[in-house]
Enzyme design. Structure first.
Site, PDB file in Angstrom:
ATOM      1  N   ASP A   1      -1.540  -2.741  -3.952  1.00 12.36           N
ATOM      2  CA  ASP A   1      -1.856  -1.313  -3.932  1.00 12.36           C
ATOM      3  C   ASP A   1      -0.603  -0.495  -4.216  1.00 12.36           C
ATOM      4  OD1 ASP A   1      -4.490  -1.892  -3.534  1.00 12.36           O
ATOM      5  OD2 ASP A   1      -4.632  -1.021  -1.533  1.00 12.36           O
TER       6      ASP A   1
ATOM      7  N   TYR B   1      -2.200   4.058  -6.476  1.00  8.61           N
ATOM      8  CA  TYR B   1      -3.429   4.728  -6.043  1.00  8.61           C
ATOM      9  C   TYR B   1      -3.942   5.714  -7.089  1.00  8.61           C
ATOM     10  CZ  TYR B   1      -3.171   2.595  -1.464  1.00  8.61           C
ATOM     11  OH  TYR B   1      -3.151   1.677  -0.443  1.00  8.61           O
TER      12      TYR B   1
ATOM     13  N   ASP C   1       0.833  -1.215   0.000  1.00  6.56           N
ATOM     14  CA  ASP C   1       0.000   0.000   0.000  1.00  6.56           C
ATOM     15  C   ASP C   1       0.868   1.266   0.000  1.00  6.56           C
ATOM     16  OD1 ASP C   1      -3.061  -1.044   1.009  1.00  6.56           O
ATOM     17  OD2 ASP C   1      -1.367  -2.363   1.391  1.00  6.56           O
TER      18      ASP C   1
ATOM     19  N   HIS D   1      -3.506  -9.753  -0.620  1.00  8.15           N
ATOM     20  CA  HIS D   1      -3.724  -8.342  -0.272  1.00  8.15           C
ATOM     21  C   HIS D   1      -4.648  -8.150   0.923  1.00  8.15           C
ATOM     22  CE1 HIS D   1      -3.637  -4.054  -0.764  1.00  8.15           C
ATOM     23  NE2 HIS D   1      -4.957  -4.000  -0.802  1.00  8.15           N
TER      24      HIS D   1
ATOM     25  N   ASN E   1      -6.769  -3.996  -4.332  1.00 11.07           N
ATOM     26  CA  ASN E   1      -8.015  -3.420  -4.850  1.00 11.07           C
ATOM     27  C   ASN E   1      -7.773  -2.175  -5.696  1.00 11.07           C
ATOM     28  OD1 ASN E   1      -7.370  -2.615  -2.006  1.00 11.07           O
ATOM     29  ND2 ASN E   1      -8.909  -1.036  -2.411  1.00 11.07           N
TER      30      ASN E   1
ATOM     31  N   VAL F   1      -4.982  -3.108   5.024  1.00  9.61           N
ATOM     32  CA  VAL F   1      -5.182  -2.314   6.240  1.00  9.61           C
ATOM     33  C   VAL F   1      -3.936  -1.453   6.443  1.00  9.61           C
ATOM     34  CG1 VAL F   1      -5.558  -2.360   8.726  1.00  9.61           C
ATOM     35  CG2 VAL F   1      -6.668  -4.057   7.255  1.00  9.61           C
TER      36      VAL F   1
ATOM     37  N   HIS G   1     -11.645  -2.451   7.012  1.00  9.98           N
ATOM     38  CA  HIS G   1     -11.653  -3.659   6.185  1.00  9.98           C
ATOM     39  C   HIS G   1     -11.846  -4.917   7.041  1.00  9.98           C
ATOM     40  CE1 HIS G   1     -10.417  -0.977   3.041  1.00  9.98           C
ATOM     41  NE2 HIS G   1      -9.249  -0.736   3.589  1.00  9.98           N
TER      42      HIS G   1
END
Length: 462
Positions: free
Chosen positions: A194, A197, A166, A316, A231, A354, A326
């Protein structure tokens, strides 16, 4: 009689309280409190996004493992103005690049954006444990980089992996990447999803895929990133006329999925040194009889622990998560696959999603069958440790709201940004460290000695 009933009620209440205590007597919630501040994207004119000099100079250079065992590398880059050359010149002497490989070219459009010319080139039949130099581009705009191949696959081969999830492209992201770069021992980066973004911006602004590629080039051009989709890679936007999921990701970030018999680039496996790494896709179908489900059932029996004793899984959306973000989103995948993690004695499962850090004890929740009521995770020495490391530093900020009390399965959790290192020593031991961004580069905020589930399934130590 009334006294007997009263005593029975007291006894039942005590049993319930003890049960609640056992279920909720968790590990450590870190006392460290990061200074409250919003995450802020770096401006588009930041140095880390700078376009390299020279007409049509290659940019966004990155590498990943190109085959099952680490004797190949995929080199990827973008030329912004015209196709240029898809060739890579490489060799063991930076002044004598005596090998050449020819790659392929692709590009794509997304709503009102058209990409540059995206090149992918496979360098194969490389020698193990060898430093290679490589060059992309033409004439005065050519650029040179290097990478080191892993040692040949073997049971006692030491190797160090970095871990980031992320990431995004904020000032905090920059700190995370800088801290990882300061650890020279990591030979490859396991990225748990991720990336850019870009979908957080109006119209899924794909310019942010380009800036992210230039931002991460300083690391990704030299050390292979092992990709997991999150995602934010889906980029499904029918309201914009974009009905092909994962379009930007699949054009930009190839994976060696065919070598492990996978039918899609989102789930696959590689071997690297003494580790067998399985990448799962939280946002591709995984129900019974789906391609991913069938592939995993065929892949796990192929794992040879006498060759690769360390079995690592990347995904993920975490299966165990004690944050109020989440929460339980990974539950259906856990129900589908957790028994396999225990059956095949997976050592560790890394996840993102997360935006905080958490490490569990070795537990499983595979006994529950709806009717038996056994719905609490229990200690299980054959189960993996589950580590959530979605704390790269993205624009959505930290997940700071935790469930209380801390569940019994949670060993350590902290709402901070950072990265991790998984350092395999031999077939029985690996040393794991998590580094928060606010500390010095070498400071470990959470550590654990892993003992291998196949060769030495003792209690690990922190």
């Amino acid at each position: 009689m009334a006294g007997l009933l009263l005593n029975q009620k007291v006894f039942v209440s005590l049993v319930l309280l003890v049960g609640l205590f056992l279920r909720c007597n968790g590990g450590v919630t870190s006392s460290y409190r990061r200074k409250l501040a919003g995450t802020v994207d770096m401006p588009l004119d930041a140095d880390v996004f700078r376009v390299p000099p020279g007409y049509n100079a290659p940019q966004q250079v990155h590498i990943t493992q190109g085959d099952l065992t680490g004797s190949a590398v995929i080199v990827s880059w973008v030329t912004p103005d015209e196709p240029g050359s898809s060739k890579v010149h490489y060799g063991k002497d930076e002044n004598k690049l005596d090998h050449t490989a020819k790659g392929i070219l692709t590009k794509y459009s997304y709503y009102n954006y058209t990409s540059g010319y995206i090149h992918h080139c496979l360098l194969k039949d490389l020698e193990y444990d060898t430093l290679y130099y490589y060059e992309v581009g033409k004439k005065e705009s050519a650029r040179q980089f290097w990478f080191k191949t892993p040692p040949k696959v073997g049971p006692d081969v030491p190797y160090t992996f970095g871990l980031i999830g992320d990431l995004g492209q904020t000032f905090d992201s920059n700190i995370t990447l800088s801290h990882f770069e300061s650890n020279p021992t990591a030979g490859a980066l396991l990225f748990v999803g991720d990336l850019s973004y870009a979908d957080n911006y109006p119209f899924h602004d794909n310019v942010r895929w380009d800036t992210w590629g230039r931002f991460t080039e300083r690391t990704a051009a030299y050390k292979p990133f092992i990709w997991t989709t999150g995602n934010h890679e889906i980029d499904f936007a029918p309201e914009l006329g974009e009905k092909e999921p994962f379009k930007p990701f699949t054009h930009r970030y190839p994976t060696p999925y065919l070598d492990s018999g996978s039918t899609a680039p989102f789930w696959y496996s590689i071997k690297r040194a003494s580790a067998h790494i399985i990448v799962l896709a939280s946002y591709s179908a995984y129900g019974k009889y789906t391609p991913q489900y069938n592939w995993l059932l065929e892949e796990l029996p192929k794992v040879n622990r006498s060759e690769t004793p360390w079995l690592i899984v990347l995904l993920h959306s975490p299966w165990y998560n004690s944050y109020n973000y989440h929460y339980m989103e990974g539950e259906t995948m856990r129900v589908q696959f957790e028994y396999l993690m225990v059956q095949y004695k997976v050592d560790v499962v890394f996840a993102g999603h997360v935006h905080a850090y958490e490490r569990t004890h070795r537990i499983s929740n595979i006994a529950y069958n709806i009717t038996n009521g056994q719905c609490s995770p229990v200690p299980d020495k054959n189960a993996p440790v589950y580590i959530t490391i979605g704390d790269g530093g993205n624009i959505e900020g930290l997940a700071s709201n935790m469930t209380e009390p801390q569940p019994s399965y949670s060993a350590f959790r902290e709402a901070s940004f950072g990265h991790a290192i998984f350092d395999i020593k031999n077939r029985t031991h690996a040393y794991y460290t998590w580094h928060r961004n606010q500390d010095g580069n070498a400071v470990s905020a959470d550590t654990m000695w892993f003992t291998n589930r196949y060769y030495y399934p003792t209690n690990d130590s922190t």
